[in-house]
Write an enzyme that holds these catalytic residues in place. Sequence first.
Site, PDB file in Angstrom:
ATOM      1  N   THR A 170     110.545   4.718  88.356  1.00 59.79           N
ATOM      2  CA  THR A 170     109.340   4.242  89.057  1.00 59.79           C
ATOM      3  C   THR A 170     109.691   3.080  89.962  1.00 59.79           C
ATOM      4  O   THR A 170     110.498   2.225  89.601  1.00 59.79           O
ATOM      5  CB  THR A 170     108.194   3.853  88.083  1.00 59.79           C
ATOM      6  OG1 THR A 170     107.152   3.198  88.829  1.00 59.79           O
ATOM      7  CG2 THR A 170     108.646   2.955  86.952  1.00 59.79           C
ATOM      8  N   SER A 171     109.050   3.065  91.133  1.00 61.45           N
ATOM      9  CA  SER A 171     109.318   1.992  92.098  1.00 61.45           C
ATOM     10  C   SER A 171     108.602   0.702  91.710  1.00 61.45           C
ATOM     11  O   SER A 171     108.806  -0.322  92.348  1.00 61.45           O
ATOM     12  CB  SER A 171     108.867   2.439  93.490  1.00 61.45           C
ATOM     13  OG  SER A 171     107.490   2.762  93.459  1.00 61.45           O
ATOM     14  N   TYR A 190      96.815  19.843  96.374  1.00 62.31           N
ATOM     15  CA  TYR A 190      97.029  19.843  94.918  1.00 62.31           C
ATOM     16  C   TYR A 190      97.243  21.245  94.373  1.00 62.31           C
ATOM     17  O   TYR A 190      97.956  21.417  93.373  1.00 62.31           O
ATOM     18  CB  TYR A 190      95.878  19.108  94.201  1.00 62.31           C
ATOM     19  CG  TYR A 190      96.008  17.612  94.382  1.00 62.31           C
ATOM     20  CD1 TYR A 190      96.926  16.875  93.630  1.00 62.31           C
ATOM     21  CD2 TYR A 190      95.276  16.942  95.350  1.00 62.31           C
ATOM     22  CE1 TYR A 190      97.090  15.517  93.825  1.00 62.31           C
ATOM     23  CE2 TYR A 190      95.435  15.579  95.553  1.00 62.31           C
ATOM     24  CZ  TYR A 190      96.338  14.871  94.791  1.00 62.31           C
ATOM     25  OH  TYR A 190      96.515  13.527  95.003  1.00 62.31           O
ATOM     26  N   HIS A 203      97.541   8.416  85.390  1.00 64.27           N
ATOM     27  CA  HIS A 203      97.006   8.816  86.703  1.00 64.27           C
ATOM     28  C   HIS A 203      96.459  10.234  86.715  1.00 64.27           C
ATOM     29  O   HIS A 203      96.388  10.850  87.777  1.00 64.27           O
ATOM     30  CB  HIS A 203      98.097   8.634  87.775  1.00 64.27           C
ATOM     31  CG  HIS A 203      98.467   7.192  87.987  1.00 64.27           C
ATOM     32  ND1 HIS A 203      99.633   6.789  88.601  1.00 64.27           N
ATOM     33  CD2 HIS A 203      97.801   6.041  87.670  1.00 64.27           C
ATOM     34  CE1 HIS A 203      99.676   5.468  88.637  1.00 64.27           C
ATOM     35  NE2 HIS A 203      98.586   4.987  88.068  1.00 64.27           N
ATOM     36  N   VAL A 249     101.605  13.163  86.979  1.00 66.52           N
ATOM     37  CA  VAL A 249     100.516  14.105  86.697  1.00 66.52           C
ATOM     38  C   VAL A 249     101.072  15.451  86.249  1.00 66.52           C
ATOM     39  O   VAL A 249     100.321  16.385  86.018  1.00 66.52           O
ATOM     40  CB  VAL A 249      99.574  14.248  87.922  1.00 66.52           C
ATOM     41  CG1 VAL A 249      98.906  12.908  88.216  1.00 66.52           C
ATOM     42  CG2 VAL A 249     100.305  14.755  89.157  1.00 66.52           C
TER      43      VAL A 249
HETATM   44  N1  APR Z   1     116.033   9.483  88.555  1.00 65.19           N
HETATM   45  C1  APR Z   1     115.348   8.323  88.359  1.00 65.19           C
HETATM   46  N2  APR Z   1     114.665   7.715  89.335  1.00 65.19           N
HETATM   47  C2  APR Z   1     114.663   8.295  90.558  1.00 65.19           C
HETATM   48  C3  APR Z   1     115.334   9.489  90.819  1.00 65.19           C
HETATM   49  C4  APR Z   1     116.053  10.100  89.750  1.00 65.19           C
HETATM   50  N3  APR Z   1     116.732  11.237  89.896  1.00 65.19           N
HETATM   51  N4  APR Z   1     115.141   9.802  92.138  1.00 65.19           N
HETATM   52  C5  APR Z   1     114.361   8.831  92.638  1.00 65.19           C
HETATM   53  N5  APR Z   1     114.071   7.909  91.689  1.00 65.19           N
HETATM   54  C6  APR Z   1     113.275   6.686  91.771  1.00 65.19           C
HETATM   55  C7  APR Z   1     113.177   6.049  93.126  1.00 65.19           C
HETATM   56  O1  APR Z   1     114.296   5.190  93.347  1.00 65.19           O
HETATM   57  C8  APR Z   1     111.872   5.264  93.018  1.00 65.19           C
HETATM   58  O2  APR Z   1     112.093   3.947  92.529  1.00 65.19           O
HETATM   59  O3  APR Z   1     111.952   7.034  91.429  1.00 65.19           O
HETATM   60  C9  APR Z   1     111.084   6.045  91.966  1.00 65.19           C
HETATM   61  C10 APR Z   1     109.896   6.778  92.520  1.00 65.19           C
HETATM   62  O4  APR Z   1     108.990   5.844  93.005  1.00 65.19           O
HETATM   63  P1  APR Z   1     107.586   6.299  93.590  1.00 65.19           P
HETATM   64  O5  APR Z   1     107.796   7.445  94.510  1.00 65.19           O
HETATM   65  O6  APR Z   1     106.913   5.101  94.105  1.00 65.19           O
HETATM   66  O7  APR Z   1     106.836   6.875  92.297  1.00 65.19           O
HETATM   67  P2  APR Z   1     106.037   6.096  91.180  1.00 65.19           P
HETATM   68  O8  APR Z   1     106.628   4.769  90.920  1.00 65.19           O
HETATM   69  O9  APR Z   1     105.872   7.052  90.050  1.00 65.19           O
HETATM   70  O10 APR Z   1     104.648   5.921  91.901  1.00 65.19           O
HETATM   71  C11 APR Z   1     103.581   5.357  91.192  1.00 65.19           C
HETATM   72  O11 APR Z   1     102.055   5.851  92.983  1.00 65.19           O
HETATM   73  O12 APR Z   1     101.339   7.367  94.606  1.00 65.19           O
HETATM   74  C12 APR Z   1     101.095   6.829  93.353  1.00 65.19           C
HETATM   75  O13 APR Z   1      99.769   7.706  91.660  1.00 65.19           O
HETATM   76  C13 APR Z   1     101.029   7.849  92.273  1.00 65.19           C
HETATM   77  O14 APR Z   1     101.801   7.749  89.999  1.00 65.19           O
HETATM   78  C14 APR Z   1     102.137   7.448  91.338  1.00 65.19           C
HETATM   79  C15 APR Z   1     102.279   5.976  91.594  1.00 65.19           C
END
Ligand code: APR
Length: 225
Positions: free
Chosen positions: A169-170, A53, A104, A88
């Site tokens: 977000t995924s 971190y 988070h 974060v």
């Molecule tokens: N613009 C928009 N989306 C994008 C881009 C971009 N340039 N590049 C990648 N992505 C998308 C990906 O396709 C994916 O769907 O961002 C998403 C990221 O997904 P994750 O990595 O799973 O992130 P997130 O959904 O924020 O994760 C949720 O999981 O690990 C924990 O606490 C952590 O807050 C986090 C939570």
Amino acid sequence: MKHIVVLSGAGVSAESGLKTFRDADGLWEGHNVMDVATPEGFAKNPELVLTFYNERRKQLLNAKPNSAHYDLAALEKQYKVTIITQNVDDLHERAGSTNVLHLHGELLKARSVDNHEILPWDTDIKLGDLCAKGHQIRPHIVWFGEAVPMIDPAIDVCKTADILIIVGTSMQVYPAAGLKDYVPDGTPIFYIDPNPAKIYDKHINTIKEKASTGMKTVIKALSSQ
Ligand code: APR
């Protein structure tokens, strides 16, 4: 004023150079997420977790908001806007958004392992950094398996949405991913992601683009509503 609620994830900060969690074989900056983002990981190897971190914090201090953050902030000229972010980082705030709820935790804050008093923190956290009561300081991050104290306020916000924008977000992590189910029936939902999750909801308008260009598409759609 209509109320736009935004649910953002790591993808909104990808164009600022911050890595997402699930785009690289389940590794986050070379680490298994479970080693660096769980209480068990911290108990097993606190030094690794603190160093991890510390690196993320340094990276954040060198990153800048991108046009998606700025476009979201600019929506406040015409709408009431609440951003619920899973991120974060503080890039929404630095772009000018004034109403940001961090689900988070925040990299630029810390707390002790024993209590929840939150301290501003922009330097490294080291083993041996103690709170006034003598407990180790840790990052103010909600790790997997920990409670999400901001989820109830986030649900209340969603219940008052006129429009929901989901960006980068995924939609894999709960309870955050379930927030979309709290917006009133029929609320228009825009979901911007180059690789969007499959969500079956007839009100969702999926925009398969990066956050920067996807936000331009949403702004155009809003102006014709
Ligand atoms: N613009 C928009 N989306 C994008 C881009 C971009 N340039 N590049 C990648 N992505 C998308 C990906 O396709 C994916 O769907 O961002 C998403 C990221 O997904 P994750 O990595 O799973 O992130 P997130 O959904 O924020 O994760 C949720 O999981 O690990 C924990 O606490 C952590 O807050 C986090 C939570």
